[in-house]
Design a protein around this motif. Structure first.
Motif, PDB file in Angstrom:
ATOM      1  N   LYS A   5     -52.700 -34.109 -36.488  1.00  0.00           N
ATOM      2  CA  LYS A   5     -51.290 -33.973 -36.890  1.00  0.00           C
ATOM      3  C   LYS A   5     -50.447 -33.475 -35.733  1.00  0.00           C
ATOM      4  O   LYS A   5     -49.341 -33.964 -35.502  1.00  0.00           O
ATOM      5  N   LYS A   9     -47.373 -35.426 -33.883  1.00  0.00           N
ATOM      6  CA  LYS A   9     -46.034 -34.850 -33.762  1.00  0.00           C
ATOM      7  C   LYS A   9     -45.578 -34.803 -32.307  1.00  0.00           C
ATOM      8  O   LYS A   9     -44.428 -35.112 -32.001  1.00  0.00           O
ATOM      9  N   GLY A  12     -44.715 -38.307 -31.226  1.00  0.00           N
ATOM     10  CA  GLY A  12     -43.424 -38.694 -31.801  1.00  0.00           C
ATOM     11  C   GLY A  12     -42.264 -38.059 -31.059  1.00  0.00           C
ATOM     12  O   GLY A  12     -41.252 -38.708 -30.785  1.00  0.00           O
ATOM     13  N   CYS A  16     -39.289 -39.850 -28.823  1.00  0.00           N
ATOM     14  CA  CYS A  16     -37.877 -39.504 -29.011  1.00  0.00           C
ATOM     15  C   CYS A  16     -37.254 -39.006 -27.710  1.00  0.00           C
ATOM     16  O   CYS A  16     -36.091 -39.295 -27.413  1.00  0.00           O
ATOM     17  N   TYR A  77     -35.734 -36.656 -33.455  1.00  0.00           N
ATOM     18  CA  TYR A  77     -37.023 -36.473 -34.122  1.00  0.00           C
ATOM     19  C   TYR A  77     -36.814 -36.002 -35.559  1.00  0.00           C
ATOM     20  O   TYR A  77     -37.438 -36.495 -36.489  1.00  0.00           O
ATOM     21  N   TRP A  78     -35.884 -35.057 -35.732  1.00  0.00           N
ATOM     22  CA  TRP A  78     -35.611 -34.534 -37.072  1.00  0.00           C
ATOM     23  C   TRP A  78     -35.040 -35.637 -37.965  1.00  0.00           C
ATOM     24  O   TRP A  78     -35.430 -35.757 -39.131  1.00  0.00           O
ATOM     25  N   LYS A  81     -37.800 -38.129 -38.844  1.00  0.00           N
ATOM     26  CA  LYS A  81     -38.725 -37.506 -39.791  1.00  0.00           C
ATOM     27  C   LYS A  81     -38.116 -37.464 -41.200  1.00  0.00           C
ATOM     28  O   LYS A  81     -38.800 -37.767 -42.185  1.00  0.00           O
ATOM     29  N   VAL A  84     -38.117 -41.088 -42.615  1.00  0.00           N
ATOM     30  CA  VAL A  84     -39.455 -41.515 -43.036  1.00  0.00           C
ATOM     31  C   VAL A  84     -39.836 -40.834 -44.340  1.00  0.00           C
ATOM     32  O   VAL A  84     -40.391 -41.463 -45.247  1.00  0.00           O
ATOM     33  N   LYS A  85     -39.507 -39.549 -44.447  1.00  0.00           N
ATOM     34  CA  LYS A  85     -39.812 -38.829 -45.682  1.00  0.00           C
ATOM     35  C   LYS A  85     -39.060 -39.423 -46.871  1.00  0.00           C
ATOM     36  O   LYS A  85     -39.597 -39.571 -47.957  1.00  0.00           O
TER      37      LYS A  85
END
Length: 90
Positions: A5, A9, A12, A16, A77-78, A81, A84-85
């Motif tokens: 994980k 991250k 990713g 970015c 990135y935020w 994320k 995607v969520k």
């Protein structure tokens, strides 16, 4: 499992960071804001430099540019994320 994980991250964020660097170059959408922030930080912190450097090669310009691009990458990135969520539904 946690290492995987963490690596995902970091990868990713690195992607970015590269994209943020690309869109903040000359002639790209974030260039005017990037140039203004770097110039403003140079005006504030250049007095603390002990040595004379060539234009654009001093540590203040480099680190302020990296900080601005890292901020863009973190925001990107935020947002990715969160998107995607939302697409995954959870």
């Amino acid at each position: 499992m946690q290492t995987a994980k963490f690596v995902r991250k970091i990868a990713g964020f690195f992607v970015c960071f590269i994209v943020a660097f690309m869109v903040s170059r000359y002639g790209m959408p974030l260039y005017p804001l990037t140039a203004w922030l770097v110039e403003h930080s140079y005006q504030i912190f250049s007095g603390y430099q002990d040595d004379v450097y060539e234009a654009g090669t001093d540590p203040v310009t480099f680190f302020s540019l990296m900080a601005v691009i890292a901020f863009y990458a973190l925001a990107m990135y935020w947002l990715v994320k969160a998107a995607v969520k939302k697409v995954k539904g959870g």
